[in-house]
Design a protein around this motif. Structure first.
Motif, PDB file in Angstrom:
ATOM      1  N   ARG A  79       5.861 -13.238  -5.924  1.00 39.14           N
ATOM      2  CA  ARG A  79       4.789 -12.289  -5.596  1.00 39.14           C
ATOM      3  C   ARG A  79       5.287 -11.224  -4.611  1.00 39.14           C
ATOM      4  O   ARG A  79       4.959 -10.044  -4.740  1.00 39.14           O
ATOM      5  CB  ARG A  79       3.601 -13.041  -5.015  1.00 39.14           C
ATOM      6  N   ALA A 100       7.381  -8.779  -6.611  1.00 41.67           N
ATOM      7  CA  ALA A 100       6.537  -7.862  -7.377  1.00 41.67           C
ATOM      8  C   ALA A 100       5.958  -6.781  -6.459  1.00 41.67           C
ATOM      9  O   ALA A 100       5.913  -5.597  -6.824  1.00 41.67           O
ATOM     10  CB  ALA A 100       5.410  -8.624  -8.074  1.00 41.67           C
ATOM     11  N   ARG A 101       5.544  -7.184  -5.272  1.00 36.91           N
ATOM     12  CA  ARG A 101       4.986  -6.220  -4.302  1.00 36.91           C
ATOM     13  C   ARG A 101       6.047  -5.212  -3.877  1.00 36.91           C
ATOM     14  O   ARG A 101       5.779  -4.027  -3.788  1.00 36.91           O
ATOM     15  CB  ARG A 101       4.440  -6.979  -3.091  1.00 36.91           C
ATOM     16  N   TYR A 103       8.686  -4.324  -5.586  1.00 36.23           N
ATOM     17  CA  TYR A 103       8.945  -3.455  -6.736  1.00 36.23           C
ATOM     18  C   TYR A 103       7.881  -2.365  -6.824  1.00 36.23           C
ATOM     19  O   TYR A 103       8.198  -1.183  -6.986  1.00 36.23           O
ATOM     20  CB  TYR A 103       8.996  -4.266  -8.026  1.00 36.23           C
ATOM     21  N   ASP A 104       6.613  -2.761  -6.719  1.00 40.93           N
ATOM     22  CA  ASP A 104       5.518  -1.784  -6.773  1.00 40.93           C
ATOM     23  C   ASP A 104       5.634  -0.767  -5.641  1.00 40.93           C
ATOM     24  O   ASP A 104       5.359   0.416  -5.830  1.00 40.93           O
ATOM     25  CB  ASP A 104       4.164  -2.489  -6.681  1.00 40.93           C
ATOM     26  N   MET A 105       6.048  -1.237  -4.480  1.00 42.13           N
ATOM     27  CA  MET A 105       6.117  -0.382  -3.297  1.00 42.13           C
ATOM     28  C   MET A 105       7.273   0.624  -3.367  1.00 42.13           C
ATOM     29  O   MET A 105       7.118   1.777  -2.972  1.00 42.13           O
ATOM     30  CB  MET A 105       6.289  -1.267  -2.048  1.00 42.13           C
ATOM     31  N   SER A 108       9.846   1.007  -6.224  1.00 41.83           N
ATOM     32  CA  SER A 108      10.562   1.350  -7.462  1.00 41.83           C
ATOM     33  C   SER A 108      10.561   2.853  -7.741  1.00 41.83           C
ATOM     34  O   SER A 108      11.571   3.396  -8.203  1.00 41.83           O
ATOM     35  CB  SER A 108       9.993   0.586  -8.651  1.00 41.83           C
TER      36      SER A 108
END
Length: 196
Positions: free
Chosen positions: A32, A35-36, A38-40, A42
């Motif tokens: 998790r 994923a956070r 990556y979202d922040m 990428s």
């Protein structure tokens, strides 16, 4: 303050390194947190890679390599040595430059094979000597600069970092980096006898 269920204190001492916190959690195998992260980041990482490579499809490949490396080596992030965002962007920049070098090496090999097949006389010894002499001149001129100017120029021209990235890596304002580079280049021109 709470970040993804993790309580973080907000003291007056230093700004919170949200990316660093996520990297520490990724090092523990938390998907998790990955994923956070990556979202922040990428989009920013992709922009940096695209700026270096220009080619979109290669940039997408390198983006995947960067985040795979982050997942595999998050435990190597040392919060006492810098901010998490800088660590991630350094990995991205290094990967992009490596890809450019690999592409250039491949292109250079193709050119060398082409020249060899043409059987054109080429004085590579003279060229190598000239490059070494010029390299020594530049290295000598760089060594005469104050450390701060030498560091900024070396990071920019040998490391491939932008002025903003250098400011983040060195921990000084962007304007200071611009001044150091301008003054350093001016001194280098004088040292090498370049007239404008």
């Amino acid at each position: 303050m709470v970040i993804d269920g993790l309580e973080v204190s907000e003291g007056d001492s230093a700004p919170i390194d949200h990316v660093g916190i996520l990297l520490e959690r990724i090092a523990q195998g938390e998907q998790r947190a990955f994923a956070r992260l990556y979202d922040m980041l990428s989009g920013r990482v992709f922009g940096l890679i695209l700026r270096v490579l220009v080619d979109r499809s290669q940039s997408e490949e390198v983006l995947q390599e960067v985040f795979l490396e982050i997942w595999q080596s998050a435990s190597r992030f040392a919060p006492n040595k810098g901010q998490g965002r800088s660590w991630v962007l350094t990995i991205a920049h290094r990967r992009a430059v490596d890809r450019v070098r690999a592409s250039q090496a491949s292109s250079d090999r193709d050119v060398r094979v082409g020249f060899r097949d043409l059987d054109v006389a080429h004085d590579s010894v003279a060229e190598q000597v000239e490059l070494r002499v010029e390299g020594r001149k530049v290295a000598g001129a760089l060594s005469t600069l104050p450390e701060a100017q030498r560091e900024a120029l070396t990071l920019a021209y040998y490391g491939g970092y932008s002025q903003s990235e250098i400011a983040a890596l060195v921990g000084v304002p962007l304007g200071t980096i611009k001044t150091r580079m301008r003054d350093g280049l001016s001194r280098l021109r004088t040292e090498m006898g370049v007239t404008t």
